[in-house]
Design an enzyme around this catalytic site. Sequence first.
Site, PDB file in Angstrom:
ATOM      1  N   LYS A 120      20.401  20.904   6.301  1.00  0.00           N
ATOM      2  CA  LYS A 120      20.437  20.130   7.544  1.00  0.00           C
ATOM      3  C   LYS A 120      19.211  20.422   8.427  1.00  0.00           C
ATOM      4  CE  LYS A 120      24.738  18.513   6.891  1.00  0.00           C
ATOM      5  NZ  LYS A 120      25.133  19.055   5.572  1.00  0.00           N
TER       6      LYS A 120
HETATM    7  C1  LIG Z   1      25.929  18.545   4.612  1.00  0.00           C
HETATM    8  C2  LIG Z   1      25.880  19.261   3.320  1.00  0.00           C
HETATM    9  C3  LIG Z   1      26.071  18.580   2.105  1.00  0.00           C
HETATM   10  C4  LIG Z   1      26.406  17.110   2.059  1.00  0.00           C
HETATM   11  O1  LIG Z   1      25.336  16.289   2.456  1.00  0.00           O
HETATM   12  P1  LIG Z   1      25.575  14.776   2.887  1.00  0.00           P
HETATM   13  O2  LIG Z   1      24.273  14.301   3.384  1.00  0.00           O
HETATM   14  O3  LIG Z   1      26.624  14.818   3.982  1.00  0.00           O
HETATM   15  O4  LIG Z   1      26.074  14.040   1.707  1.00  0.00           O
HETATM   16  C5  LIG Z   1      25.940  19.293   0.935  1.00  0.00           C
HETATM   17  N1  LIG Z   1      25.677  20.614   0.943  1.00  0.00           N
HETATM   18  C6  LIG Z   1      25.498  21.307   2.087  1.00  0.00           C
HETATM   19  C7  LIG Z   1      25.235  22.770   2.030  1.00  0.00           C
HETATM   20  C8  LIG Z   1      25.582  20.655   3.315  1.00  0.00           C
HETATM   21  O5  LIG Z   1      25.399  21.341   4.448  1.00  0.00           O
END
Ligand SMILES: *Cc1c(COP(=O)(O)O)cnc(C)c1O
Length: 495
Positions: free
Chosen positions: A111
């Site tokens: 993120k």
């Molecule tokens: C948010 C997240 C995901 C999922 O990603 P999306 O964009 O919501 O599909 C997968 N792995 C981790 C560690 C995340 O923080």
Amino acid sequence: MKYISTRDTSIRYTASQAILQGISAEGGLFIPETIPQVDLDFISSLCNLPYHQRAQKVMALYLDDFSEQDLKACTQGAYLGSFEKDNPAPVQKVGDLSLLELWHGPTCAFKDMALQMLPRLVSAARKNLGDHRKAVVLVATSGDTGKAALEGFKDVEGTGIVVFYPANGVSQIQRLQMATQQGGNVGVQAVEGNFDDCQTGVKQLFADERLAARLAEENSYLTSANSINWGRLLPQIVYYFSAYADLIGSGELQLGEKLNVSVPTGNFGNILACYYAKRMGLPIGKLICASNRNDVLTQFLTTGVYNRNRAFHLTNTPSMDILISSNLERFLFHLFDEDARVVSYCMYRLNEGGEYSVTDEALARIQEEFAAYSCDDAQTLDTIRQLHDSTGYVMDTHTAVAVNAYQQYRRATGDTAKALVVSTASPFKFADSVLEALQQEVPQEEFACLKKLAACSGLAIPSGLAALRQLSVRFDGTVRPQDIEHALIRMLGRI
Ligand SMILES: *Cc1c(COP(=O)(O)O)cnc(C)c1O
């Protein structure tokens, strides 16, 4: 370049407007009216650039109302200095896998790639529009977004941020990361419910006209840092270009050769960014959508039926514990040839009955682009252990779901094209599950887990996690889902 809404194509916003507003008034998501096209020369020109310049080149195609100077400042600010590696998104060769490690930022999850950027885009967009209102960022999080958004927005002038997370749906480290958040413009609240309760509550706040009027009186307004904001999705497109350029650079790929990509998926943001990269002209083959036991997307992409009326499971991949994948709406818009009425109808069905389906013809088109596989907690742990046994590499649970899905895909199709597996979190972020996978005893205390994992893996504890130990909890207590609005108003008084 104008942005239209998935539910109303007569809306035409500039990039700055779309980023500041986050979500369209009628509930739709902003989409670029046309997808910019690049050729192989463009891709090859990225090879010798550092990451922040790759970001500038790709993002400029979408942000035509940002000055070159502002965009340069945004990309440098986001990617020089706050990541633990020179390349914020290195491709790591592990056995015969190529892993795109996206977790070297301040909060140890992918993120950060978008949320180190979004606040800078918001500031530049305010400047572009001469907007002096305070932007209050409202976030529903399944764990990783909340912390990354808090880190990105803390003490950014002209903004405040309020985060809601499910009290029992995040890991101990994730809870600590948020509860100890520093900054004068931040609020954090745990909700008695799951992620969908948080997301539904937050969506209702965005649609609440009384609340909007009240905020307007105070010269502020609500905006979103969830992956429904275009300003979050866009920086994610960059790392697919960057990874491809690095694979060319290392001789792993020939320019133009197709690359399959496996992505651990929750809200469908990360994999959608890859879809856009492909539509722009990046030679991507299959998009492999990897899910945990909450396999609503596996079902949709393989049968054409989206049905959220099903049990919700808490898993060892909490950031993927989602039954309503918001960003899928953007893909539907493209799937239905940009017909906003069909998208609106599906979203209406989803809201009312929890289900919608697409025609066989549409399903066939989905399957040209996507493959989808899921695995349960035990298979996730097995995958971590097997990769560790064979290569010594330690990955987190979410990444393991994507590795597992890729292995299933290879077995099922025999497709041996080169593949990239997206690695979305540091193993330290989910240290207890990773230790379990490595068949180690799991200490009760979180920091003991981190230490033990450091010893087992030979890796250093990321500094952002090690520092949590010294911080005191600033935000505790829980509220019921129906009291989210109350909690927001209380926090607004303090930020
Ligand atoms: C948010 C997240 C995901 C999922 O990603 P999306 O964009 O919501 O599909 C997968 N792995 C981790 C560690 C995340 O923080």
